[in-house]
Design a protein around this motif. Structure first.
Motif, PDB file in Angstrom:
ATOM      1  N   GLY A 109       0.828  -1.205   0.000  1.00 56.20           N
ATOM      2  CA  GLY A 109       0.000   0.000   0.000  1.00 56.20           C
ATOM      3  C   GLY A 109       0.856   1.246   0.000  1.00 56.20           C
ATOM      4  N   SER A 110       0.245   2.390   0.274  1.00 59.28           N
ATOM      5  CA  SER A 110       0.999   3.620   0.471  1.00 59.28           C
ATOM      6  C   SER A 110       1.549   3.634   1.899  1.00 59.28           C
ATOM      7  CB  SER A 110       0.106   4.841   0.252  1.00 59.28           C
ATOM      8  OG  SER A 110      -0.290   4.943  -1.093  1.00 59.28           O
ATOM      9  N   ASP A 111       2.652   4.335   2.095  1.00 61.86           N
ATOM     10  CA  ASP A 111       3.261   4.408   3.427  1.00 61.86           C
ATOM     11  C   ASP A 111       2.463   5.389   4.288  1.00 61.86           C
ATOM     12  OD1 ASP A 111       4.822   4.471   5.662  1.00 61.86           O
ATOM     13  OD2 ASP A 111       6.720   4.739   4.607  1.00 61.86           O
ATOM     14  N   ILE A 112       1.499   4.845   5.012  1.00 64.81           N
ATOM     15  CA  ILE A 112       0.582   5.665   5.810  1.00 64.81           C
ATOM     16  C   ILE A 112       1.322   6.420   6.911  1.00 64.81           C
ATOM     17  CG2 ILE A 112      -1.458   5.581   7.306  1.00 64.81           C
ATOM     18  CD1 ILE A 112      -2.443   3.216   5.715  1.00 64.81           C
ATOM     19  N   SER A 113       2.482   5.939   7.326  1.00 70.05           N
ATOM     20  CA  SER A 113       3.241   6.618   8.380  1.00 70.05           C
ATOM     21  C   SER A 113       3.673   8.023   7.958  1.00 70.05           C
ATOM     22  CB  SER A 113       4.482   5.790   8.761  1.00 70.05           C
ATOM     23  OG  SER A 113       5.426   5.758   7.705  1.00 70.05           O
ATOM     24  N   GLU A 114       3.681   8.277   6.650  1.00 77.69           N
ATOM     25  CA  GLU A 114       4.054   9.602   6.148  1.00 77.69           C
ATOM     26  C   GLU A 114       2.879  10.572   6.094  1.00 77.69           C
ATOM     27  OE1 GLU A 114       7.705   8.605   3.039  1.00 77.69           O
ATOM     28  OE2 GLU A 114       5.768   9.261   2.286  1.00 77.69           O
ATOM     29  N   PHE A 115       1.661  10.071   6.214  1.00 76.27           N
ATOM     30  CA  PHE A 115       0.482  10.890   5.958  1.00 76.27           C
ATOM     31  C   PHE A 115       0.379  12.093   6.886  1.00 76.27           C
ATOM     32  CE2 PHE A 115      -2.519   7.792   3.524  1.00 76.27           C
ATOM     33  CZ  PHE A 115      -1.524   7.606   2.581  1.00 76.27           C
ATOM     34  N   SER A 116       0.811  11.945   8.139  1.00 73.41           N
ATOM     35  CA  SER A 116       0.705  13.073   9.072  1.00 73.41           C
ATOM     36  C   SER A 116       1.614  14.221   8.668  1.00 73.41           C
ATOM     37  CB  SER A 116       1.051  12.618  10.490  1.00 73.41           C
ATOM     38  OG  SER A 116       2.373  12.132  10.556  1.00 73.41           O
ATOM     39  N   GLU A 117       2.675  13.917   7.930  1.00 72.14           N
ATOM     40  CA  GLU A 117       3.593  14.950   7.468  1.00 72.14           C
ATOM     41  C   GLU A 117       3.357  15.342   6.019  1.00 72.14           C
ATOM     42  OE1 GLU A 117       7.553  13.613   8.053  1.00 72.14           O
ATOM     43  OE2 GLU A 117       7.407  13.490  10.233  1.00 72.14           O
ATOM     44  N   ARG A 118       2.821  14.406   5.243  1.00 70.59           N
ATOM     45  CA  ARG A 118       2.706  14.628   3.799  1.00 70.59           C
ATOM     46  C   ARG A 118       1.283  14.885   3.311  1.00 70.59           C
ATOM     47  NH1 ARG A 118       7.491  15.682   1.063  1.00 70.59           N
ATOM     48  NH2 ARG A 118       9.135  14.274   1.773  1.00 70.59           N
ATOM     49  N   ARG A 119       0.268  14.490   4.098  1.00 70.46           N
ATOM     50  CA  ARG A 119      -1.108  14.615   3.618  1.00 70.46           C
ATOM     51  C   ARG A 119      -2.055  15.159   4.685  1.00 70.46           C
ATOM     52  NH1 ARG A 119      -3.273   9.695   0.058  1.00 70.46           N
ATOM     53  NH2 ARG A 119      -4.606  11.414  -0.607  1.00 70.46           N
ATOM     54  N   ALA A 120      -1.528  15.926   5.617  1.00 67.37           N
ATOM     55  CA  ALA A 120      -2.343  16.416   6.736  1.00 67.37           C
ATOM     56  C   ALA A 120      -3.197  17.629   6.366  1.00 67.37           C
ATOM     57  CB  ALA A 120      -1.455  16.745   7.925  1.00 67.37           C
ATOM     58  N   THR A 121      -2.735  18.430   5.415  1.00 65.84           N
ATOM     59  CA  THR A 121      -3.445  19.649   5.033  1.00 65.84           C
ATOM     60  C   THR A 121      -3.858  19.566   3.564  1.00 65.84           C
ATOM     61  OG1 THR A 121      -1.474  20.839   4.272  1.00 65.84           O
ATOM     62  CG2 THR A 121      -1.983  20.928   6.655  1.00 65.84           C
ATOM     63  N   PRO A 122      -4.823  20.396   3.149  1.00 63.71           N
ATOM     64  CA  PRO A 122      -5.202  20.404   1.728  1.00 63.71           C
ATOM     65  C   PRO A 122      -4.019  20.699   0.810  1.00 63.71           C
ATOM     66  CG  PRO A 122      -6.850  21.549   3.028  1.00 63.71           C
ATOM     67  CD  PRO A 122      -5.717  21.247   3.960  1.00 63.71           C
ATOM     68  N   GLU A 123      -3.128  21.583   1.245  1.00 69.84           N
ATOM     69  CA  GLU A 123      -1.959  21.934   0.429  1.00 69.84           C
ATOM     70  C   GLU A 123      -1.022  20.728   0.288  1.00 69.84           C
ATOM     71  OE1 GLU A 123      -3.924  25.384   1.992  1.00 69.84           O
ATOM     72  OE2 GLU A 123      -3.007  23.679   3.060  1.00 69.84           O
ATOM     73  N   GLN A 124      -0.814  20.026   1.399  1.00 68.25           N
ATOM     74  CA  GLN A 124       0.041  18.841   1.357  1.00 68.25           C
ATOM     75  C   GLN A 124      -0.570  17.746   0.497  1.00 68.25           C
ATOM     76  OE1 GLN A 124       0.366  18.045   5.565  1.00 68.25           O
ATOM     77  NE2 GLN A 124       2.367  19.050   5.736  1.00 68.25           N
ATOM     78  N   ARG A 125      -1.874  17.571   0.619  1.00 68.45           N
ATOM     79  CA  ARG A 125      -2.542  16.550  -0.190  1.00 68.45           C
ATOM     80  C   ARG A 125      -2.432  16.885  -1.674  1.00 68.45           C
ATOM     81  NH1 ARG A 125      -6.438  16.813   3.938  1.00 68.45           N
ATOM     82  NH2 ARG A 125      -7.866  18.025   2.632  1.00 68.45           N
ATOM     83  N   GLU A 126      -2.502  18.173  -1.993  1.00 64.99           N
ATOM     84  CA  GLU A 126      -2.394  18.588  -3.388  1.00 64.99           C
ATOM     85  C   GLU A 126      -1.024  18.221  -3.955  1.00 64.99           C
ATOM     86  OE1 GLU A 126      -2.854  22.618  -6.165  1.00 64.99           O
ATOM     87  OE2 GLU A 126      -3.285  22.692  -4.021  1.00 64.99           O
ATOM     88  N   ILE A 127       0.027  18.471  -3.183  1.00 63.07           N
ATOM     89  CA  ILE A 127       1.384  18.141  -3.619  1.00 63.07           C
ATOM     90  C   ILE A 127       1.554  16.632  -3.754  1.00 63.07           C
ATOM     91  CG2 ILE A 127       3.824  18.186  -2.946  1.00 63.07           C
ATOM     92  CD1 ILE A 127       3.234  20.891  -1.574  1.00 63.07           C
ATOM     93  N   TYR A 128       1.080  15.907  -2.748  1.00 63.18           N
ATOM     94  CA  TYR A 128       1.193  14.446  -2.733  1.00 63.18           C
ATOM     95  C   TYR A 128       0.419  13.837  -3.910  1.00 63.18           C
ATOM     96  CZ  TYR A 128       1.536   9.802  -0.556  1.00 63.18           C
ATOM     97  OH  TYR A 128       1.811   8.474  -0.287  1.00 63.18           O
ATOM     98  N   ASP A 129      -0.803  14.311  -4.102  1.00 67.81           N
ATOM     99  CA  ASP A 129      -1.642  13.771  -5.168  1.00 67.81           C
ATOM    100  C   ASP A 129      -1.089  14.123  -6.550  1.00 67.81           C
ATOM    101  OD1 ASP A 129      -3.257  12.734  -3.236  1.00 67.81           O
ATOM    102  OD2 ASP A 129      -4.846  14.236  -3.431  1.00 67.81           O
TER     103      ASP A 129
END
Length: 267
Positions: free
Chosen positions: A70-90
């Motif tokens: 799967g995706s490395d969920i341990s990174e989500f708090s740093e990489r996908r916590a905000t809309p801006e971060q999710r935009e970059i990640y996505d």
């Protein structure tokens, strides 16, 4: 044999005997894919595609426990916590999907162990999927409250059909290798101790065949899967004509008459 130097140790890339080997090397997290790994995937695909000596690409997971879990969920708090971060990640994830979709060379997924979530999302990009007995498959989006993107869902639908796709996504359960084979999610299921041998033989067989014919086949199959009004028949016809006018076609005919193995050059 050439090994690529990458910014992360969690991805490996090796070129050997006309085959480009891409390895997801995050065994501590069952090869879950993180941000840096996705960046490296882009680099690896670009290199393999540009190298005329690489005729087939094989992707695999490090170790014997997982292809990709799967995706490395341990990174989500740093990489996908905000809309801006999710935009970059996505956006990065979309670039990786585009890179897979635009690979012109045959892509084989060698699956051992867990192939879950992003593992399925990765494996479905392959032209051929070979799995070891004991492998497990699933998309647990419904168990995590995640939305599953149209693009990936469409690819699953194209492979296993609408009804089976709904079952996979509705239940979020894990499927055995036998079940995956029965639904057409994988091409072959082989004993675990034979997996690398089977995949290596398959890749070498493809690599020894005419590159222009392989490329034409990949493109035409992709065009045939599109809606009729979106198919580029002109492109398909041109690719076939390129084969018929190629030096490889002459070499193939000559080798057949001389009862020897042809040496194709991709031109």
């Amino acid at each position: 044999m050439t090994e690529l130097k990458l910014a992360t140790e969690k991805m490996h890339a090796l070129k050997k005997n006309g085959i480009g080997w891409m390895t997801f090397n995050n065994p501590a997290r069952r090869n879950a894919i993180g941000f840096a790994m996705r960046e490296a995937i882009l680099e690896i695909i670009e290199d393999f595609e540009a190298d005329p000596k690489v005729r087939v690409i094989v992707m695999q997971g490090a170790g014997d426990r997982s292809f990709v879990s799967g995706s490395d969920i341990s990174e989500f708090s740093e990489r996908r916590a905000t809309p801006e971060q999710r935009e970059i990640y996505d956006a990065l994830s979309a670039k990786v999907n585009d890179a897979y979709a635009n690979i012109k060379k045959p892509l084989i997924a060698m699956i051992r162990g867990f192939c879950i979530g992003a593992g399925i999302g990765t494996a479905i990009h392959a032209d051929i999927r070979i799995a070891a007995e004991g492998s497990q498959f699933g998309v647990p989006a419904a168990k995590l409250g995640l939305g599953y993107a149209f693009r990936n869902m469409k690819k699953i639908i194209d492979i296993v059909g609408p009804a089976k796709t709904k079952e996979i996504l509705f239940t979020g359960r894990r499927y055995s290798g036998d079940e995956a084979l029965a639904m057409g999610l994988i091409n072959q299921l082989v004993p675990a101790d034979k997996l690398e041998e089977v995949v290596d033989d398959l890749a070498l067989t493809i690599a020894s065949n005419a590159p222009l014919t392989i490329h034409a086949t990949k493109v035409i199959v992709a065009e045939a899967a599109k809606d009729p009004d979106k198919r580029d028949i002109v492109l398909c016809d041109q690719l076939v004509e390129n084969c018929m006018r190629s030096e490889d076609y002459k070499e193939g005919r000559t080798a057949f008459m001389e009862k020897r193995t042809p040496k194709f050059r991709g031109r």
